[in-house]
Design a protein around this motif. Structure first.
Motif, short mmCIF file in Angstrom:
data_model
loop_
_atom_site.label_atom_id
_atom_site.label_comp_id
_atom_site.label_asym_id
_atom_site.label_seq_id
_atom_site.Cartn_x
_atom_site.Cartn_y
_atom_site.Cartn_z
N PRO A 520 0.82 -1.20 0.00
CA PRO A 520 0.00 0.00 0.00
C PRO A 520 0.87 1.26 0.00
CG PRO A 520 -0.65 -1.53 1.75
CD PRO A 520 0.69 -1.97 1.23
N PRO A 521 0.35 2.36 -0.52
CA PRO A 521 1.10 3.62 -0.51
C PRO A 521 1.43 4.05 0.92
CG PRO A 521 -0.80 3.77 -1.98
CD PRO A 521 -0.95 2.49 -1.22
N GLY A 522 2.64 4.53 1.10
CA GLY A 522 3.09 5.03 2.39
C GLY A 522 3.94 4.06 3.17
N ILE A 523 3.78 2.76 2.90
CA ILE A 523 4.59 1.77 3.61
C ILE A 523 5.18 0.78 2.59
CG2 ILE A 523 3.40 1.92 5.82
CD1 ILE A 523 1.84 -0.59 5.03
N GLU A 524 5.49 1.29 1.40
CA GLU A 524 5.97 0.40 0.35
C GLU A 524 7.24 -0.34 0.76
OE1 GLU A 524 5.39 3.61 0.01
OE2 GLU A 524 4.13 4.05 -1.75
N ALA A 525 8.21 0.40 1.33
CA ALA A 525 9.51 -0.20 1.63
C ALA A 525 9.40 -1.26 2.72
CB ALA A 525 10.50 0.88 2.04
N VAL A 526 8.76 -0.91 3.84
CA VAL A 526 8.67 -1.86 4.95
C VAL A 526 7.79 -3.04 4.58
CG1 VAL A 526 6.73 -0.68 6.06
CG2 VAL A 526 8.28 -2.08 7.43
N MET A 527 6.76 -2.81 3.77
CA MET A 527 5.89 -3.90 3.36
C MET A 527 6.62 -4.87 2.43
SD MET A 527 2.87 -5.17 3.69
CE MET A 527 1.63 -6.20 2.92
N PHE A 528 7.37 -4.32 1.48
CA PHE A 528 8.09 -5.19 0.55
C PHE A 528 9.17 -5.97 1.30
CE2 PHE A 528 11.06 -6.28 -2.87
CZ PHE A 528 10.16 -6.78 -3.82
N GLY A 529 9.86 -5.31 2.24
CA GLY A 529 10.85 -6.02 3.04
C GLY A 529 10.23 -7.14 3.85
N THR A 530 9.02 -6.89 4.39
CA THR A 530 8.32 -7.94 5.14
C THR A 530 7.95 -9.10 4.25
OG1 THR A 530 7.42 -6.26 6.64
CG2 THR A 530 6.33 -8.40 6.61
N LEU A 531 7.52 -8.81 3.03
CA LEU A 531 7.16 -9.88 2.10
C LEU A 531 8.39 -10.69 1.68
CD1 LEU A 531 4.54 -8.05 -0.16
CD2 LEU A 531 4.12 -9.79 1.59
N MET A 532 9.54 -10.03 1.52
CA MET A 532 10.75 -10.78 1.20
C MET A 532 11.17 -11.67 2.38
SD MET A 532 11.46 -10.10 -1.90
CE MET A 532 9.66 -10.11 -2.08
#
Length: 603
Positions: A520-532
């Motif tokens: 989602p917009p605003g937490i792209e980096a932390v969300m993608f890192g969590t998914l990795m």
């Protein structure tokens, strides 16, 4: 996506790395072009404002006489904030035509040397090999970090043979430890939070890279030098309790050191990714830097991986696994050393003392940060992340990714079968790694060329259907039926691994697209890192389940009677996630190149 340009840059990255290093070794900080002109660098043009786009060279364009080398040519700068400065030149007659030639400055540190339409080798290398990026010290440092991450695969086979031959672990124990060593990669967001919010000695990037390099070097040296004799029991009867205790302690110490080494690589990976993301964001108005930097990084990593793939096996033919670890220890140390080239200002947390605050504000090499704001931002990011995972449009695809990645594997048992039953040595296994690394690049190229517009869920469905019988084809190798068909064991292993690797890339790349769409917009980096991290954790679960099956079926380093059954279970289990394919209908119904928007209540 960072993988989009990987296939195009892989053939250039090693040359680019070498060229960039040579460029930085030029005397007195001067960049030389193929046309004989000299461009004096002052902190790599860091004094220029980003808004300054062009510097015009003023001079007599048709001067009949040769200018002396140290004659000053004045430059007019199209930016009121950038000062005019002088450059020593050596210009022959005819080198300048009737129109001025330009030096483009794109971004904080980029200076691109061009002279009309008359390029030259320097311009060709920068534009075609360096992808338009000037080889500044920081660029060299970033490329080196990624190169080392790929080259650390040099010790991968050494680790396998160390655990197998020197510590005498069986296939089940080997598989279990393989999953255990991935655990540091499952908490990558934690490293990101620490690096972003908790500076060490005033630096958020540089100090963490130095710490990772030193600890990584120490862990590899400890393994390589047999812990400097700390656990040796030469004077003790090998059959005694003390000898058994010493051997057990050595195994535990080896596992701890390898786990630490894996953690330091994960930490440096997160920090390097953060640097790349930051530099890409700062150069958002410069497509050559924004896109090219990611491609250079992944190209450098792939070059390191390709080089280490073969040598990881050939070195084991002439030295022991511990010697390979000793050699590999130099690579983390290189990361820690070259981290000093990262361009980062020191961060200070202002004191309550007003005079001290004033002192900090007068220092140009520091950046002040409000510690309370940093902590508050981290809390907000975490709350938004939890809120995002409460939405069915996000948690359902995430659960599908977990199921997809967590299917069991029989890789550990197959390794023992190939070495102990088929007699394949480390050099051959190194060649297999090299060929599969190349096959992975072929898979990336094939996906980019033919599958980008295919719906993600269709790619996942058909690659799974095709991969299942390919996995079952290993039964021919296990039963030696391939020999009856006239296919040598080595040729069968090469063909089977190449096919499975290509199909693996076909399935993995759409999953990356799927993961990106879930942010989602605003937490792209932390969300993608969590998914990795979810990817890595799921793979660990699959490895551990495979280890448990190996143990349950009684497959050992000398008993491969049930290996065929293990392979069948693992191959067929890869089909069951297709039952839940409908969970990704919202985000997987279109291809990568098709327009997509995700609805989210996260704000």
């Amino acid at each position: 996506m960072m993988v989009k340009q990987l296939g195009g840059v892989i053939q250039f990255s090693s040359i680019a790395w070498l060229y960039a290093a040579i460029t930085l070794l030029v005397d007195d900080g001067t960049f030389h072009s193929a046309d004989g002109y000299m461009m004096q660098s002052r902190s790599n043009f860091s004094h220029m404002r980003q808004s300054s786009s062009t510097i015009l060279f003023a001079g007599a364009p048709t001067s009949p006489s040769k200018r002396e080398r140290n004659e000053v040519v004045t430059l007019e700068v199209n930016d009121e904030d950038a000062e005019a400065f002088a450059i020593p030149m050596n210009i022959e007659e005819g080198d300048m035509d009737s129109s001025p030639f330009a030096l483009d400055l794109n971004g904080d540190k980029d200076g691109k040397f061009s002279k009309g339409n008359d390029g030259g080798f320097s311009q060709f290398v920068q534009e075609k090999i360096m992808l338009g990026i000037t080889p500044t010290p920081e660029i060299i440092a970033i490329m080196t970090i990624y190169f080392v991450q790929g080259a650390l695969g040099l010790a991968r086979l050494a680790q396998t043979f160390l655990l197998k031959d020197e510590l005498h672990l069986g296939p089940a124990e080997m598989s279990a430890l393989s999953g255990f060593f991935v655990l540091p990669w499952t908490v990558k967001p934690l490293y990101g939070f620490l690096s972003d919010g908790v500076p060490l000695f005033g630096y958020r990037r540089r100090s963490y890279l130095i710490l990772a390099g030193l600890l990584g070097c120490l862990s590899y040296l400890a393994v390589g030098n047999n812990f400097f004799g700390f656990f040796d029991t030469a004077a003790v009867d090998p059959s005694s309790v003390a000898a058994a205790a010493g051997a057990s302690a050595k195994i535990k110490a080896t596992v701890a050191a390898l786990l630490l080494g894996s953690g330091t690589v994960a930490l440096s990976d997160v920090v390097a990714d953060g640097i790349v993301v930051q530099r890409t964001r700062e150069a958002s108005d410069d497509p050559s830097l924004a896109g090219g930097l990611q491609s250079l990084c992944w190209g450098s990593s792939s070059i390191g991986g390709l080089l280490s793939a073969y040598f990881s096996g050939s070195l084991l033919e002439v030295m022991g696994p511990r010697d390979v670890f000793t050699i590999t220890a130099a690579m983390p140390l290189l990361v820690g050393s070259i981290a000093l080239l990262i361009d980062e200002k020191k961060i200070t947390f202002p004191s309550l003392n007003e005079n001290q605050v004033d002192d900090y504000k007068t220092r140009e090499d520091t950046v002040e940060i409000d510690e309370l704001n940093v902590t508050s931002n981290m809390k907000n990011q975490f709350q938004l992340l939890l809120q995002a995972f409460k939405e069915p449009s996000i948690w359902k695809p995430c659960l599908f990714i977990f199921l997809w990645q967590s299917t069991p594997t029989s890789d550990g048992a197959m390794l023992y079968f190939m070495t102990n039953d088929l007699g394949m040595g480390p050099e051959f296994l190194g060649r297999v790694r090299l060929v599969t690394a190349i096959a992975a690049l072929v898979g990336v190229w094939g996906y980019q060329q033919f599958l980008r517009r295919v719906a993600i869920k269709d790619i996942l469905f058909w690659t799974t259907i095709a991969s299942a019988p390919l996995g079952l084809s290993q039964l021919l190798l296990i039963s030696h039926a391939n020999r009856s068909l006239g296919i040598p064991d080595e040729a069968f292993v090469f063909g089977d691994d190449v096919a499975l690797t290509v199909f693996g890339e076909f399935a993995f790349l759409p999953l990356l697209v799927l993961a990106a769409r879930l942010c989602p917009p605003g937490i792209e980096a932390v969300m993608f890192g969590t998914l990795m991290s979810l990817f890595n954790f799921s793979g660990t679960v699959g490895t551990e389940v495979g280890a448990a099956l190996t143990k349950y079926l009684g497959v050992t380093e000398s008993n491969f009677e049930k290996l065929g059954l293990l392979t069948t279970i693992c191959s067929l289990s890869s089909l069951y996630p297709l039952v839940f394919l409908g969970w990704i209908d919202d985000v997987g119904a279109t291809g990568e190149d098709d327009e997509f928007s995700v609805e989210s209540d996260v704000a």
